[in-house]
Every structure is written in structure tokens, then in C-alpha cells.
Design an enzyme around this catalytic site. Sequence first.
Site, PDB file in Angstrom:
ATOM      1  CE1 TYR A  58      -2.630  -3.357   0.481  1.00 31.89           C
ATOM      2  CE2 TYR A  58      -3.044  -2.790   2.769  1.00 31.89           C
ATOM      3  CZ  TYR A  58      -3.185  -3.653   1.700  1.00 31.89           C
ATOM      4  OH  TYR A  58      -3.892  -4.823   1.868  1.00 31.89           O
ATOM      5  CG  ASN A 153      -4.121 -12.805  -1.576  1.00 30.42           C
ATOM      6  OD1 ASN A 153      -5.328 -12.713  -1.795  1.00 30.42           O
ATOM      7  ND2 ASN A 153      -3.405 -11.790  -1.122  1.00 30.42           N
ATOM      8  CE1 TYR A 200      -8.801  -9.598  -1.224  1.00 27.55           C
ATOM      9  CE2 TYR A 200      -7.441 -10.846   0.289  1.00 27.55           C
ATOM     10  CZ  TYR A 200      -7.873 -10.573  -1.003  1.00 27.55           C
ATOM     11  OH  TYR A 200      -7.347 -11.282  -2.053  1.00 27.55           O
ATOM     12  CB  SER A 205     -14.730  -1.891  -3.916  1.00 24.17           C
ATOM     13  OG  SER A 205     -13.687  -2.829  -3.864  1.00 24.17           O
ATOM     14  CE  LYS A 211     -19.665   4.531  -1.891  1.00 25.37           C
ATOM     15  NZ  LYS A 211     -18.532   5.277  -1.351  1.00 25.37           N
TER      16      LYS A 211
HETATM   17  N1  NAP Z   1      -4.635  -9.322   1.780  1.00 25.87           N
HETATM   18  C1  NAP Z   1      -4.921  -8.795   0.619  1.00 25.87           C
HETATM   19  O1  NAP Z   1      -4.420  -9.210  -0.430  1.00 25.87           O
HETATM   20  C2  NAP Z   1      -5.884  -7.642   0.567  1.00 25.87           C
HETATM   21  C3  NAP Z   1      -6.471  -7.274  -0.658  1.00 25.87           C
HETATM   22  C4  NAP Z   1      -7.357  -6.204  -0.644  1.00 25.87           C
HETATM   23  C5  NAP Z   1      -7.635  -5.537   0.540  1.00 25.87           C
HETATM   24  N2  NAP Z   1      -7.024  -5.914   1.696  1.00 25.87           N
HETATM   25  C6  NAP Z   1      -7.304  -5.232   2.976  1.00 25.87           C
HETATM   26  O2  NAP Z   1      -8.701  -5.241   3.178  1.00 25.87           O
HETATM   27  C7  NAP Z   1      -9.137  -3.896   3.419  1.00 25.87           C
HETATM   28  C8  NAP Z   1     -10.545  -3.745   2.932  1.00 25.87           C
HETATM   29  O3  NAP Z   1     -10.605  -3.788   1.518  1.00 25.87           O
HETATM   30  P1  NAP Z   1     -10.965  -2.475   0.657  1.00 25.87           P
HETATM   31  O4  NAP Z   1     -10.730  -1.284   1.489  1.00 25.87           O
HETATM   32  O5  NAP Z   1     -10.247  -2.578  -0.632  1.00 25.87           O
HETATM   33  O6  NAP Z   1     -12.483  -2.700   0.310  1.00 25.87           O
HETATM   34  P2  NAP Z   1     -13.843  -2.587   1.185  1.00 25.87           P
HETATM   35  O7  NAP Z   1     -13.574  -2.589   2.630  1.00 25.87           O
HETATM   36  O8  NAP Z   1     -14.741  -3.628   0.633  1.00 25.87           O
HETATM   37  O9  NAP Z   1     -14.410  -1.185   0.715  1.00 25.87           O
HETATM   38  C9  NAP Z   1     -13.859  -0.006   1.205  1.00 25.87           C
HETATM   39  C10 NAP Z   1     -14.336   1.154   0.353  1.00 25.87           C
HETATM   40  O10 NAP Z   1     -15.755   1.340   0.477  1.00 25.87           O
HETATM   41  C11 NAP Z   1     -16.063   2.722   0.558  1.00 25.87           C
HETATM   42  N3  NAP Z   1     -16.631   2.962   1.909  1.00 25.87           N
HETATM   43  C12 NAP Z   1     -16.143   2.507   3.104  1.00 25.87           C
HETATM   44  N4  NAP Z   1     -16.940   2.867   4.124  1.00 25.87           N
HETATM   45  C13 NAP Z   1     -17.955   3.568   3.587  1.00 25.87           C
HETATM   46  C14 NAP Z   1     -19.087   4.207   4.137  1.00 25.87           C
HETATM   47  N5  NAP Z   1     -19.338   4.177   5.441  1.00 25.87           N
HETATM   48  N6  NAP Z   1     -19.937   4.841   3.287  1.00 25.87           N
HETATM   49  C15 NAP Z   1     -19.700   4.867   1.969  1.00 25.87           C
HETATM   50  N7  NAP Z   1     -18.633   4.285   1.371  1.00 25.87           N
HETATM   51  C16 NAP Z   1     -17.763   3.639   2.181  1.00 25.87           C
HETATM   52  C17 NAP Z   1     -14.748   3.481   0.339  1.00 25.87           C
HETATM   53  O11 NAP Z   1     -14.517   3.629  -1.072  1.00 25.87           O
HETATM   54  P3  NAP Z   1     -15.187   4.790  -1.972  1.00 25.87           P
HETATM   55  O12 NAP Z   1     -15.276   6.020  -1.132  1.00 25.87           O
HETATM   56  O13 NAP Z   1     -14.258   4.895  -3.152  1.00 25.87           O
HETATM   57  O14 NAP Z   1     -16.519   4.244  -2.376  1.00 25.87           O
HETATM   58  C18 NAP Z   1     -13.741   2.472   0.845  1.00 25.87           C
HETATM   59  O15 NAP Z   1     -12.447   2.682   0.317  1.00 25.87           O
HETATM   60  C19 NAP Z   1      -8.104  -3.033   2.713  1.00 25.87           C
HETATM   61  O16 NAP Z   1      -8.100  -1.701   3.177  1.00 25.87           O
HETATM   62  C20 NAP Z   1      -6.844  -3.783   3.012  1.00 25.87           C
HETATM   63  O17 NAP Z   1      -6.372  -3.440   4.316  1.00 25.87           O
HETATM   64  C21 NAP Z   1      -6.179  -6.960   1.727  1.00 25.87           C
END
Ligand code: NAP
Length: 308
Positions: A58, A153, A200, A205, A211
Site C-alpha cells: 500500500y 491469498n 478482505y 469496494s 450508496k
Molecule cells: N490481503 C490482501 O491481499 C488484501 C487485498 C485487498 C484488501 N485488503 C485489505 O482489506 C481492506 C478492505 O478492503 P478495501 O478497502 O479494498 O475494500 P472494502 O472494505 O470492501 O471497501 C472499502 C471502500 O468502500 C467505501 N466505503 C467505506 N466505508 C464507507 C461508508 N461508510 N460509506 C460509503 N462508502 C464507504 C470506500 O470507497 P469509496 O469512497 O471509493 O466508495 C472504501 O475505500 C483493505 O483496506 C486492506 O487493508 C487486503
Amino acid sequence: MEEKRFGHSQVYAYELGLGTNAVGGHNLFPNLDDETGKKIVRAALDSGINLLDTAYAYGLGRSEELIGEVLKDYDRARVVVATKAAHDKDGSFNNTPEFLTNAVEESLKRLQTDYLDIFYIHFPDETTPKAEAVGALHELKLAGKIRAVGVSNFSLDQLKDANQHGHIDVVEENYSLLHREAEKDLFPYLKQQGISFVPYFPLSSGLLTGKYALDTKFAADDRRLKNPNFQGERYKEIVRTVDSLKSLAKANDATIAQLLLAWYMKNPNVTVVIPGAKQPEQVLDNAKAMDVRLSNDDYALIDQAFKF
Ligand SMILES: NC(=O)c1ccc[n+]([C@@H]2O[C@H](COP(=O)([O-])OP(=O)(O)OC[C@H]3O[C@@H](n4cnc5c(N)ncnc54)[C@H](OP(=O)(O)O)[C@@H]3O)[C@@H](O)[C@H]2O)c1
């Protein structure tokens, strides 16, 4: 609220953490600035969240650096810092003991700390024997550099191979109400082995926050359009399902995002859920999910709603 234990380790965290791929993640989300990233982390720690999920990938270390700057203002012992590595300089994955040991040292420097609570192998490589890679992390655990051993993964076969000496505490994989493959074979194995699980993409996303509408227009170059959940009939079905839960959210005095985060928190297969955020307000909103306690009936209703 009770803390959850990670595998066989002494690491405990509340069931809602923060995903920080957007904190300093300039390589993933180019429009985010460092100050917003730090505010996101502060918002989490100030609202009772105590687990931060980061990775070298990141921002190629920037996420860890920003978290390190913020951590100086908090009691380090009260924060669970989880990070990951596997990306070598040329972009390939490297799981050799030398690489992982060095990656831990580099993460410690960027985070300005002398131990990592959880260290994950971010992706498997093709050549290092899995038990050898995890053995190196076990050694780092014995040396006090890391407190829990994780992998991310890995296929189930790779995981079994990696865990042949029982050293893995936690697994992080793609799992959400819209992506449920883990339920079939992975969860039974984790339960049998006493391994914790962190999903994750829990909000898919942003799609699972309620929304988006059927007529939402995305710019042609919007990276979300590459995600099958944002395409065609599947997108419509997801939006309709999310909309159908609005009255249930209201009855629980919650937003859709809070309602669905509460579903993960009640899910017996999930140890900690780590929604990401691009604004501090989203973190504050998501943190309130810790106040939502779903009944068994509401849990089952949400569970069934997304089985399509
Ligand atoms: N191990 C791995 O390979 C791997 C891979 C991917 C992710 N991860 C981890 O998992 C975490 C979670 O994944 P992610 O952040 O990609 O996806 P997520 O948690 O599914 O979605 C987060 C996104 O949703 C939106 N959001 C979050 N809260 C909200 C709210 N209250 N109201 C409206 N929109 C909201 C924001 O994007 P917008 O504002 O753009 O809509 C935010 O960036 C990552 O931050 C990372 O730490 C790990």
C-alpha cells in the site's frame, strides 16, 4: 466489547478494524493525500478501533510510514498493527526466509516500532517451500519481532502445506456476502486448526454500503467497472438486494454499511472485519457498527438475502 484472539498467539483485537490500503496508497488510489490518510488512521483509533491492517504494497511503504507517524501519539501497546509483504523490487513475489526476515525489519523501521502484532505473507511465491517460509516467520515470532503469523491469498492446498507444523495463526482472504467460496472448504479447515480469519473487501469496494443505485453512472475509466459485481445484471441484483435491506437497517438503527458490518461481526467464521475508507467520515460511520447487535433472525435474513 470483548476482544478476539488470533489463532494460537497472544494477539487480541476488537472485531472491527481498519483496512488501510487507501492510506498512503498512492499506487492504488492516486488522488489521496497523506494528511487525509493520517486523519483516517486517527479517526479509527479515536473511535475505539484497535486493529490497523496495512502492507508494504500500500503505497510501497507509504501506508506503513503514515501509520508510524500517527502511532507516536497513541499508546502502542493498545494498537494491533498487522502488516504484510511478499512483493520484491521487480514486482514478483518472494517468500524466501531472507526476504521475509528483511521485510519484517523494513516494516519495523517504517512503522517506527520494535514489534509487529501480525505479519502476513501477502502472496505465495512459486518456489519457496511453504513450510520453510512460515518456519522463518515462526522464528521471528520466537525472537519477539512479530507476535502472530499470517498468510494471505494462499489456496487451501498451499495453506495446508504452509501449516504442516501448525504455526499459522491467521489467514486473510477475499470474502464477503458477495464472495463466499471460503465457506465451503476453507472455513472448516480453519476451525479444525484453530486459525483465525480476516476477510478482505467486506464492503465489496463500497457496493455494500447502499450508496449505489440502478441508475448510478460510472465514468468509462472508473476502475470499479472492471469488477464483475459492478457489471450488468449482477450489479442490478446486488443493488436490489441491498435496497431490500433498508427497512431492516432502520429497525436496527443502522445504515446499510453498519448493518452488513454487524453481519460479519456476528459471523462465527470471522475474527475481525477490516473495512477500508477513503475519508475519515467513512471510518466514523463504520465504527458505529460496533454498537449494532444483530438478532439471530436478522443475521439469517441477511445471510440468505445474498445467496444468489
Ligand atoms: N490481503 C490482501 O491481499 C488484501 C487485498 C485487498 C484488501 N485488503 C485489505 O482489506 C481492506 C478492505 O478492503 P478495501 O478497502 O479494498 O475494500 P472494502 O472494505 O470492501 O471497501 C472499502 C471502500 O468502500 C467505501 N466505503 C467505506 N466505508 C464507507 C461508508 N461508510 N460509506 C460509503 N462508502 C464507504 C470506500 O470507497 P469509496 O469512497 O471509493 O466508495 C472504501 O475505500 C483493505 O483496506 C486492506 O487493508 C487486503
